[in-house]
Design an enzyme around this catalytic site. Structure first.
Site, PDB file in Angstrom:
ATOM      1  N   ARG A  50     -32.619 -75.297 -22.364  1.00  0.00           N
ATOM      2  CA  ARG A  50     -32.873 -75.172 -20.716  1.00  0.00           C
ATOM      3  C   ARG A  50     -33.468 -76.747 -20.366  1.00  0.00           C
ATOM      4  O   ARG A  50     -34.617 -76.751 -20.397  1.00  0.00           O
ATOM      5  CB  ARG A  50     -33.833 -74.237 -20.287  1.00  0.00           C
ATOM      6  CG  ARG A  50     -33.384 -72.981 -20.526  1.00  0.00           C
ATOM      7  CD  ARG A  50     -34.573 -71.770 -20.437  1.00  0.00           C
ATOM      8  NE  ARG A  50     -35.491 -72.012 -21.629  1.00  0.00           N
ATOM      9  CZ  ARG A  50     -36.610 -71.034 -21.746  1.00  0.00           C
ATOM     10  NH1 ARG A  50     -36.760 -70.290 -20.522  1.00  0.00           N
ATOM     11  NH2 ARG A  50     -37.333 -71.060 -22.592  1.00  0.00           N
ATOM     12  N   ASP A  52     -34.768 -80.234 -18.668  1.00  0.00           N
ATOM     13  CA  ASP A  52     -35.614 -80.295 -17.434  1.00  0.00           C
ATOM     14  C   ASP A  52     -34.887 -80.968 -16.581  1.00  0.00           C
ATOM     15  O   ASP A  52     -33.826 -81.530 -16.393  1.00  0.00           O
ATOM     16  CB  ASP A  52     -36.862 -80.934 -17.984  1.00  0.00           C
ATOM     17  CG  ASP A  52     -38.120 -80.749 -17.278  1.00  0.00           C
ATOM     18  OD1 ASP A  52     -38.131 -80.302 -16.296  1.00  0.00           O
ATOM     19  OD2 ASP A  52     -39.249 -81.548 -17.446  1.00  0.00           O
ATOM     20  N   ARG A 198     -39.138 -86.859 -25.108  1.00  0.00           N
ATOM     21  CA  ARG A 198     -39.613 -87.980 -24.290  1.00  0.00           C
ATOM     22  C   ARG A 198     -41.122 -88.493 -24.863  1.00  0.00           C
ATOM     23  O   ARG A 198     -41.269 -89.721 -24.367  1.00  0.00           O
ATOM     24  CB  ARG A 198     -39.802 -87.272 -22.921  1.00  0.00           C
ATOM     25  CG  ARG A 198     -38.305 -86.931 -22.130  1.00  0.00           C
ATOM     26  CD  ARG A 198     -38.367 -86.132 -20.903  1.00  0.00           C
ATOM     27  NE  ARG A 198     -39.193 -86.918 -20.112  1.00  0.00           N
ATOM     28  CZ  ARG A 198     -39.382 -86.287 -18.729  1.00  0.00           C
ATOM     29  NH1 ARG A 198     -39.177 -84.883 -18.697  1.00  0.00           N
ATOM     30  NH2 ARG A 198     -40.190 -86.850 -17.838  1.00  0.00           N
TER      31      ARG A 198
END
Length: 265
Positions: A50, A52, A198
Site C-alpha cells: 500500500r 504512500d 525513505r
C-alpha cells in the site's frame, strides 16, 4: 469465481497513495472504478504494497476476484481503456489459483529510491526523483548501507505512526549505485516498516555528503530512536519495483516479523 493477478504501473504524483480514501483520490479507487465500468461489479482490489502519497510503482502486483470469467487479456484491455486519463496502466493480467493473494502470498518486495545529483534543477524528473545539488559519494553510501542488511530492530528508521506490531525486519539486500547523474538505492525485503525506505535514504544522504560514516549508520541502528536518524526523503523519489511469490513459503500473515503493514511506505 475467477481470480486475476494484475501487474500495475503508476505515477503517484496525483494520488494520495494506493489505499481508497473517503476524501482523496487513490490508485485503488481508480482501478476499482475502471473495473466497475466494464464489468458492472463492485470489487475490492488487493495490492502487494500500500504505497504512500506521491510514491510511484513500476511493478505493483494486485489481485481481484470477478464473478464473470473474462479472458485475462480482455481484463487488461478493458481496465486500461476505462482508467484513462489517470496515470495508471495495467501491464499484464493472468488468471491465478484461488489460493493466490497479492499481499499474503508475497515473499519479497523490492523498492528503488532515485536521487538526481547535479547542479542544474530538475525538469523531466521533477516529482520523480530527489534533487540533491551537493556532490554525493555513492560508494561510501553503498558501504554504509550494508550495515542495514539482515535482521534488525529498525526503530530508528520507523515512522512515529507506524502500526506494525514489531520494528524487527529483515533486509535481504541493499545497494547504492551511481549511473551518471543518478544515484539508485535499491532494497529488497519481505516487508518494510512505514517510511522505512525513505528514512534510510535520508540517512544515507548524510553519508554521501561526508557528514556521516558507516559507523554512524551502525550507531543510529543500535540507538533504536528515530530522532537519531537523518531526514525523511521525499515520497516522489520512491518506486515500488516488484514482488516475488513462492507458494512453498506460506502466507505472510503467519510471519511474526512482517506485522500488519505489508510494505507501507
Amino acid at each position: 469465481m475467477p481470480r486475476y493477478k494484475l501487474i500495475i504501473e503508476y505515477d503517484g504524483t496525483d494520488f494520495f497513495g494506493w489505499q481508497r480514501q473517503r476524501e482523496h483520490i487513490s490508485v485503488q479507487e481508480v482501478l476499482e472504478d475502471a473495473i466497475f465500468k466494464f464489468s458492472s461489479e463492485r470489487v475490492q482490489v488487493f495490492a502487494s504494497g500500500r504505497t504512500d502519497s506521491g510514491v510511484h510503482a513500476l511493478g505493483q502486483v494486485a489481485s481481484v476476484d470477478l464473478e464473470t470469467n473474462y479472458p485475462a487479456f480482455k481484463v487488461r484491455e478493458a481496465i486500461n481503456f476505462h482508467i484513462r486519463p489517470a496515470k495508471v496502466a495495467v501491464l499484464d493480467v493472468e488468471v491465478v489459483d484461488e489460493e493466490f493473494h497479492a499481499r499474503f502470498s508475497a515473499t519479497e518486495r523490492s523498492y528503488l529510491y532515485r536521487i538526481i545529483n547535479r547542479r542544474a534543477h530538475l525538469v523531466l524528473d521533477h516529482k520523480r526523483a530527489w534533487f540533491i545539488p551537493q556532490n554525493l559519494d555513492a560508494e561510501a553510501m553503498n558501504e554504509a548501507a550494508q550495515a542495514l542488511v539482515g535482521i534488525h530492530d529498525f526503530s530508528s528508521f520507523r515512522a512515529k505512526d507506524c502500526q506494525a506490531k514489531s520494528p524487527v525486519k529483515s533486509i535481504n539486500e541493499i545497494s547504492v549505485t551511481r549511473i551518471g547523474e543518478e544515484i539508485r538505492i535499491e532494497l529488497s525485503a519481505r516487508s518494510f516498516l512505514y517510511h522505512q525506505v525513505r528514512n534510510i535514504a535520508g540517512s544515507l544522504k548524510k553519508v554521501g555528503l561526508g557528514k556521516w560514516t558507516k559507523q554512524d549508520i551502525e550507531r543510529v541502528l543500535e540507538a533504536k530512536d528515530r530522532r537519531q536518524a537523518g531526514e525523511m526523503a521525499p515520497a516522489w523519489g520512491l518506486y515500488f519495483v516488484g514482488v516475488k511469490f513462492d507458494p512453498q513459503e506460506g502466507d505472510l500473515a503467519h510471519d511474526p516479523s512482517a506485522g500488519t503493514d505489508a510494505t507501507i511506505q
